[in-house]
Design a protein around this motif. Sequence first.
Motif, PDB file in Angstrom:
ATOM      1  N   ILE A  33       0.929  -1.232   0.000  1.00 36.21           N
ATOM      2  CA  ILE A  33       0.070  -0.058  -0.139  1.00 36.21           C
ATOM      3  C   ILE A  33       0.852   1.452  -0.124  1.00 36.21           C
ATOM      4  O   ILE A  33       1.858   1.289   0.917  1.00 36.21           O
ATOM      5  N   THR A  68      -3.252   3.636  -1.200  1.00 31.60           N
ATOM      6  CA  THR A  68      -3.943   2.839  -2.187  1.00 31.60           C
ATOM      7  C   THR A  68      -2.961   1.873  -2.763  1.00 31.60           C
ATOM      8  O   THR A  68      -1.546   1.685  -2.462  1.00 31.60           O
ATOM      9  N   ILE A  69      -3.596   0.572  -3.072  1.00 37.91           N
ATOM     10  CA  ILE A  69      -2.735  -0.727  -3.596  1.00 37.91           C
ATOM     11  C   ILE A  69      -1.799  -0.573  -4.697  1.00 37.91           C
ATOM     12  O   ILE A  69      -2.558  -0.122  -5.683  1.00 37.91           O
ATOM     13  N   ARG A  79      -8.475  -7.954  -3.594  1.00 39.18           N
ATOM     14  CA  ARG A  79      -8.084  -6.865  -3.466  1.00 39.18           C
ATOM     15  C   ARG A  79      -7.733  -6.381  -4.970  1.00 39.18           C
ATOM     16  O   ARG A  79      -7.099  -7.511  -5.504  1.00 39.18           O
ATOM     17  N   GLU A  83      -6.883   0.286  -5.714  1.00 40.00           N
ATOM     18  CA  GLU A  83      -7.938   0.381  -4.743  1.00 40.00           C
ATOM     19  C   GLU A  83      -7.409   1.081  -3.412  1.00 40.00           C
ATOM     20  O   GLU A  83      -6.582   1.163  -2.943  1.00 40.00           O
ATOM     21  N   ARG A  84      -8.346   2.171  -2.882  1.00 44.68           N
ATOM     22  CA  ARG A  84      -8.237   2.694  -1.810  1.00 44.68           C
ATOM     23  C   ARG A  84      -8.459   1.827  -0.456  1.00 44.68           C
ATOM     24  O   ARG A  84      -9.517   1.483  -0.618  1.00 44.68           O
ATOM     25  N   VAL A  85      -7.846   1.685   0.339  1.00 43.11           N
ATOM     26  CA  VAL A  85      -7.933   1.062   1.414  1.00 43.11           C
ATOM     27  C   VAL A  85      -7.237   1.432   2.792  1.00 43.11           C
ATOM     28  O   VAL A  85      -6.383   2.354   2.884  1.00 43.11           O
ATOM     29  N   SER A 130      -3.738  -9.390   2.423  1.00 43.45           N
ATOM     30  CA  SER A 130      -5.013  -8.545   2.018  1.00 43.45           C
ATOM     31  C   SER A 130      -6.032  -8.527   2.970  1.00 43.45           C
ATOM     32  O   SER A 130      -6.883  -7.807   2.763  1.00 43.45           O
ATOM     33  N   ALA A 133      -6.335  -5.268   4.698  1.00 44.74           N
ATOM     34  CA  ALA A 133      -6.673  -3.927   3.913  1.00 44.74           C
ATOM     35  C   ALA A 133      -8.201  -4.012   3.666  1.00 44.74           C
ATOM     36  O   ALA A 133      -8.760  -4.707   2.889  1.00 44.74           O
ATOM     37  N   VAL A 134      -8.722  -2.802   4.188  1.00 46.39           N
ATOM     38  CA  VAL A 134     -10.247  -2.813   4.135  1.00 46.39           C
ATOM     39  C   VAL A 134     -10.437  -1.508   3.390  1.00 46.39           C
ATOM     40  O   VAL A 134     -10.123  -0.555   3.291  1.00 46.39           O
ATOM     41  N   PRO A 135     -11.312  -1.958   2.249  1.00 51.76           N
ATOM     42  CA  PRO A 135     -11.775  -0.620   1.406  1.00 51.76           C
ATOM     43  C   PRO A 135     -12.613   0.240   2.096  1.00 51.76           C
ATOM     44  O   PRO A 135     -13.228  -0.070   3.080  1.00 51.76           O
ATOM     45  N   SER A 292     -15.169  -2.690   8.282  1.00 57.70           N
ATOM     46  CA  SER A 292     -15.827  -2.555   7.105  1.00 57.70           C
ATOM     47  C   SER A 292     -17.395  -1.963   7.589  1.00 57.70           C
ATOM     48  O   SER A 292     -17.758  -0.733   7.257  1.00 57.70           O
TER      49      SER A 292
END
Length: 335
Positions: A33, A68-69, A79, A83-85, A130, A133-135, A292
């Motif tokens: 990230i 971001t990933i 993931r 993606e923003r996490v 992963s 890593a929460v969106p 989440s």
Amino acid sequence: MSEIHGLAVHAAGAHLLAYKYDPGELQANEVEIKISHCGVCHSDVHLIDNDWGISKYPFIPGHEIVGTIVGVGSAVKDRTMGERVGVGWQADSCGICEWCRQGQEQLCAKAQPTCVGRNGGFADKVRVNSRFAVPLPSTLESESAAPLLCGGITVYSPLRNYEVRPSSRVGVIGIGGLGHLGLQFAKAFGAEVTAFSTSKDKEAEAKQLGAHHFVNTRDTGALKKVAGSFDLLLSTVSADQDWQAYVNALRPKGTLCIVGAPPSPMPILGASLITSQKVVAGSNIGSPHEISEMLDVAARHGVKAVTERFAMAKANDAVTKVKKNQVRYRAVLTN
Ligand code: NAP
Ligand code: ZN
């Protein structure tokens, strides 16, 4: 993969110094990230000072990460690149024990904190399993959402697990990073909310954040006046307090839940728990699933951290201000 650059602490209580490390090959289950924001939780300060005796130096603190990933391991299916996490206190767990299988990864005996034995978010990049890593919902801004990843989930989880509802009377003790989010979430749950604070000058802001009442805990008489009033008291303070007075402030079947760890044993009369069937409890962060859910609730109810922004290179200034209880209400480092 290239080196990761950040700020590390090399000995208990020392200043953060520029530091780089080679993370090696990206593991099959990991994401990398690129960090845009990282909150400064008081747990980072406890780790820097080795208050809990678990710190492993040198290490890069930081566990309220948004970014971001930029790298996806070969086995990662959940993931995607770009993606923003967000990442909180936990970076990994065994994935197969009864608690992981129940979706309560925070209880896994092999849980890996993001910055104990690993390097955290006061950096340009970080790697985690992963699953942790929460969106983030698109309506949440990264700066005010970063503190939700640890501070937010830590206060949301007990409100949810102790079944706070519109008839509940909730007190939040200590209006700092966790506490100011606790007021907002307790309001979102519909409760009657009381802020307990040593800082008289936080009263107006506490009320704007959701408190209906404010108790100045420097005034010992004030705590006596609220005896028998609360269904849930949530303590975010890491100092010793008059715990018996807080137990006395509970209604029958009420719960005193600690999320900040006091340094000494808590002297509480057993008899004071019995007749009114009171509970003293602890709570530990929350699972990725719960994070989440909490982020969705924050997006829907407008829960956001009140932040003080610092450039990543100024992390020492942020840590100093947290130690002095001068931040209103969460320091966030930005890259
Ligand atoms: P923080 O931003 O520094 O806020 C703590 C608040 O406690 C202060 O703003 C202050 O509020 C109050 N306080 C400070 N010193 C006090 C004292 N001597 N007596 C009474 N009150 C005092 O810290 P935080 O980031 O919210 O973290 C709070 C604690 O929760 C830390 O110990 C942290 O390690 C812990 N934590 C636990 C979990 C978990 O999973 N259980 C997760 C994250 C953090 P007032 O000015 O309103 O009095
Ligand atoms: Zn934290």
